[in-house]
Structures are given as structure tokens and as C-alpha cells.
Design an enzyme around this catalytic site. Structure first.
Site, PDB file in Angstrom:
ATOM      1  CG  ASP A  52     -23.454  -4.564  34.944  1.00 31.29           C
ATOM      2  OD1 ASP A  52     -23.227  -5.239  35.961  1.00 31.29           O
ATOM      3  OD2 ASP A  52     -22.733  -3.609  34.585  1.00 31.29           O
TER       4      ASP A  52
ATOM      5  CE1 TYR B 112     -18.976   1.802  37.036  1.00 35.46           C
ATOM      6  CE2 TYR B 112     -18.351   1.153  34.822  1.00 35.46           C
ATOM      7  CZ  TYR B 112     -18.006   1.551  36.098  1.00 35.46           C
ATOM      8  OH  TYR B 112     -16.686   1.691  36.438  1.00 35.46           O
TER       9      TYR B 112
ATOM     10  NE  ARG C 218      -3.692 -13.335  22.597  1.00 36.49           N
ATOM     11  CZ  ARG C 218      -3.568 -13.999  21.448  1.00 36.49           C
ATOM     12  NH1 ARG C 218      -4.610 -14.621  20.916  1.00 36.49           N
ATOM     13  NH2 ARG C 218      -2.394 -14.047  20.833  1.00 36.49           N
TER      14      ARG C 218
ATOM     15  CE  LYS D 178     -16.609  -2.010  40.559  1.00 28.44           C
ATOM     16  NZ  LYS D 178     -17.579  -1.625  39.542  1.00 28.44           N
TER      17      LYS D 178
HETATM   18  C1  LIG Z   1     -17.515  -1.250  38.186  1.00 26.88           C
HETATM   19  C2  LIG Z   1     -18.643  -1.575  37.282  1.00 26.88           C
HETATM   20  C3  LIG Z   1     -18.429  -1.927  35.943  1.00 26.88           C
HETATM   21  C4  LIG Z   1     -17.048  -1.894  35.312  1.00 26.88           C
HETATM   22  O1  LIG Z   1     -16.198  -2.858  35.852  1.00 26.88           O
HETATM   23  P1  LIG Z   1     -14.584  -2.687  35.955  1.00 26.88           P
HETATM   24  O2  LIG Z   1     -14.206  -3.959  36.621  1.00 26.88           O
HETATM   25  O3  LIG Z   1     -14.324  -1.470  36.764  1.00 26.88           O
HETATM   26  O4  LIG Z   1     -14.072  -2.561  34.576  1.00 26.88           O
HETATM   27  C5  LIG Z   1     -19.531  -2.267  35.173  1.00 26.88           C
HETATM   28  N1  LIG Z   1     -20.776  -2.259  35.687  1.00 26.88           N
HETATM   29  C6  LIG Z   1     -21.020  -1.918  36.970  1.00 26.88           C
HETATM   30  C7  LIG Z   1     -22.423  -1.908  37.480  1.00 26.88           C
HETATM   31  C8  LIG Z   1     -19.963  -1.568  37.803  1.00 26.88           C
HETATM   32  O5  LIG Z   1     -20.215  -1.211  39.069  1.00 26.88           O
END
Ligand SMILES: *Cc1c(COP(=O)(O)O)cnc(C)c1O
Length: 384
Positions: free
Chosen positions: A170, A98, A46, A195
Site C-alpha cells: 500500500d 491502515y 463497468r 490522498k
Molecule cells: C485512506 C487509506 C486507505 C483507504 O482508502 P479509501 O480511499 O479511504 O477507501 C487505505 N490505505 C491507506 C494507507 C489509507 O491512508
């Protein structure tokens, strides 16, 4: 090193002990110590794991940062950033961000005393108006999902700093291949590595990159204390995906440009939202701060086709939430990704049943366009 070389030759990509060209998976929880006060750099996974360490160095390097951290999901990475704030602090965030981030802010952090104002950050004046004396952070997405709104990254970073706040971005939609926000003064970059970074729709992960040693120390402490770490195996799988980020982004982007232009000429389409189109608001700003328009676009259907009907009438495109995989994904944000928002809020943001989002993968572009063309024809027929 340039981007595509770096993705293959990042620090630790080749095992220093054996020469293995793929990072070994240290599938282990604990480490044998030489003495009670002496170990070999690791004591418990961890707190630190050799496979995750390579990944954390990798994201730092490709984001031009000094420190990197890996989490069990994008939301764990986002939440850990937000934990830098304290009760009584105020945050300004991009409106329409998001859905999961909106949910954690409203359903979790608000209860812990963090207040948040959502502002149209594509307008720096609107961001300035939303700042309060107790604002300690600004949190942006650009391009912002699903309308692809463009925010001026350097202007936001400057404004936040003048105000004594830090700036978080982000960067999921662009990926570090196309946009490196730390270069523009952003303090912390977060990614849903689920993604484009992972790229194969086979894992859930989150990453953070930053330069400030003090903030990095606190994030390290939070990562270890809260425990939402990425497993050794998934750290390895994510790195496997990241090696091909460049070729995947180039291919998806090339097809996205063609699809965007083709959609502009369709009579069923009212408007196409894509930073690669000159008429897209903020396209000039986007060109200054990113290496390309990316593989995400949205469009608004005219009344001759219903959005629900359209997304259910494709076959090569995958009807799903998520994005950034090798398979092209089609989404109806109002009914899928943006459900955490109330319908009134969605309507205010222009996220209704006629707005369709595309995440372009790496299939042959003719097949993707033929499939959309077929869906247009079937939908028009259904409305007759
Ligand atoms: C999918 C997404 C998230 C969240 O990520 P997870 O891996 O699903 O927890 C945050 N910001 C954006 C822009 C996203 O597309």
C-alpha cells in the site's frame, strides 16, 4: 521521461482526436455497436470506459508498471487485491496497518476463510517467523501509519517469492512520486488515490498497478465482476489532481522536514517519527527505496499537553481524518483513524492519546508552525 514531465505528458494526456489538453469525460454507460459481434473497443462502462482507461494507463506509467486499474475507493482496490486469495489461504500483513484494511481483513475476509497474521515487518526475521506453508501473500505498508515504521521492500519481495507467495504494498503515504515498489520486486501496488494522488480532498478513489499479465487479467475480471469501478467524472478529477502531484509533494515535504526538526527541539515533545530524521529507525533503508521522506509525520506529546487538547487547539491545521490534501491535516489516530483496533491492540502498538499525526499541505510553513506553537502554549496552560 522524468517524473514531473511524465505527470503532464503521460499516455493519453492529450486527446488524440481533438488535441484537447484535458482528457474528455466520457459520461456514458453504454456504447452503440456496429453489429452484435462488433463494437469500437467498448461495450459498457463497468467493463471499460475511455476516461477511466486513460487514468488506468496513467497510474501504470507513473508506477513503472504495465497494467493499471481504478476503483471507487482505496478500500475497493485493497479488497480486490485480497480477492486474489482463496479460502484456506494465509496472509502476513504489517502490524498496525491502515484501520480500514485491518477491518476488512478481520470483519469480512476472515469470514470467507482467509487467515491473517500481523507481523512487525520492519524486522524481516519477524516476517519470516510469521510465514506458514499456506501463506500465499505478504501485504505491507511502508512507512506504516502512524508510527512511520520502515520496512525493507526488496527484502520482503524476495522473501515472499522464495516462499511462493506474492507481495502487495500500500503506497498511499509515499505516492508514486517518491516510491515505486514494483522496481523493488513488489507484485502489486495499491493506492488510496483519495490522498496524495487526488490531492484536494474532493474525491474518493483507489488505484492498482502491477506488471504480471496473469494477475492483471484476474484483477480485470474481479473489477468487472464486483463492479467497484471509478466513475468517468471522478477519473477525470483524479487525473486533474495527479498532474500537480510533484509540486504538491515537494512543497509538503519541504515544510514537513522543517516542522519535524522544529518539533525535535520542543520541550513538550517526547519523540518525532519521520523518515527524514537520521535517528528515525530505518531511515537508511527508506533513503534506499524512496526519493524523499514525504509529507507525513507523527509525534508523541509529553504529559504537559494532552493529545486531545492539542489537536483541538489549532486553527490553521484542519482537525480531520485523511491526508494528502492541499490543506494540512492534524489527527489523533487513537481516537480517529485507528478505531477499528481494540484499545488493547492500540496500546500494544503505541497508538495512544499522546500520539499526534500531521499530514502537511501546501500552506506557508510559518503559519503552520505558529499555529502548532500556539497550541503548545494553550495546552500547557490548560494543564496548569
Ligand atoms: C485512506 C487509506 C486507505 C483507504 O482508502 P479509501 O480511499 O479511504 O477507501 C487505505 N490505505 C491507506 C494507507 C489509507 O491512508
Amino acid at each position: 521521461m522524468r517524473k514531473n514531465t511524465l505527470l503532464i505528458h503521460h499516455k493519453g494526456a492529450f486527446c488524440p482526436h481533438t488535441g484537447a489538453v484535458s482528457t474528455p469525460v466520457y459520461q456514458v454507460s453504454t456504447f452503440r455497436q456496429d453489429a452484435v459481434d462488433r463494437n469500437r473497443g467498448y461495450d459498457y462502462s463497468r467493463s471499460g470506459n475511455p476516461t477511466r482507461d486513460v487514468l488506468e494507463g496513467f497510474i501504470a506509467q507513473v508506477e513503472n508498471g504495465r497494467f493499471g486499474f481504478a476503483f471507487s475507493s482505496g478500500m475497493a482496490a485493497v479488497s480486490t487485491c485480497l480477492m486474489l486469495l482463496r479460502p484456506g489461504d494465509h496472509l502476513v500483513a504489517t502490524e498496525g496497518l491502515y484501520g480500514g484494511t485491518y477491518r476488512v481483513l478481520e470483519k469480512v475476509f476472515r469470514e470467507h476463510g482467509l487467515s491473517c497474521t500481523y507481523a512487525d515487518t520492519t524486522d524481516i526475521g519477524a516476517l519470516e517467523d510469521a510465514l506458514k506453508p499456506e501463506t500465499r501473500a505478504v501485504y505491507i505498508e511502508t512507512p506504516c501509519n502512524p508510527r512511520m515504521g520502515i520496512t525493507d521492500i526488496a527484502a520482503v519481495a524476495d522473501l515472499a517469492h522464495e516462499h511462493g507467495a506474492f507481495a502487495v504494498l500500500d503506497n498511499t503515504f509515499m505516492s508514486p512520486y517518491l516510491q515505486n515498489p514494483l522496481d523493488f520486486g513488489i507484485d502489486i501496488v495499491v493506492h488510496s488515490a483519495t490522498k496524495f494522488l487526488g490531492g484536494h480532498s474532493d474525491l474518493i478513489a483507489g488505484l492498482i498497478a502491477l506488471n504480471d499479465a496473469g494477475m492483471a487479467g484476474r484483477i480485470k475480471e474481479l473489477q468487472n465482476a464486483l463492479g467497484a469501478i471509478l466513475s468517468p467524472y471522478e477519473s477525470w478529477l483524479l487525473m486533474r489532481g495527479m498532474k500537480t502531484l510533484g509540486v504538491r509533494m515537494e512543497k509538503g515535504q519541504k515544510t514537513a522536514v522543517r516542522i519535524a526538526e522544529w518539533l525535535c527541539g520542543r520541550k513538550e515533545v517526547e519523540r518525532v517519527m519521520y523518515p527524514g530524521l537520521d535517528e528515525h529507525p530505518g531511515a537508511d533503508i527508506h533513503r534506499r527505496q524512496a526519493g524523499g521522506p514525504g509529507a507525513m509525520l507523527s509525534f508523541r506529546l509529553r504529559d504537559c499537553c494532552s493529545g486531545k487538547d492539542f489537536v483541538e487547539n489549532v486553527s490553521v491545521w484542519t482537525l480531520a481524518v485523511s491526508l494528502g490534501g492541499i490543506e494540512s491535516i492534524i489527527t489523533l489516530p487513537a481516537a480517529m483513524t485507528h478505531l477499528p483496533y481494540s484499545s488493547a491492540e492500540r496500546n500494544r502498538l503505541g497508538i495512544d492519546g499522546q500520539l499526534v499525526r500531521l499530514a502537511v499541505g501546501i500552506e506557508d510553513e510559518e503559519d503552520l508552525m505558529d499555529d502548532l506553537g500556539g497550541a503548545f502554549a494553550r495546552c500547557r496552560k490548560n494543564m496548569e
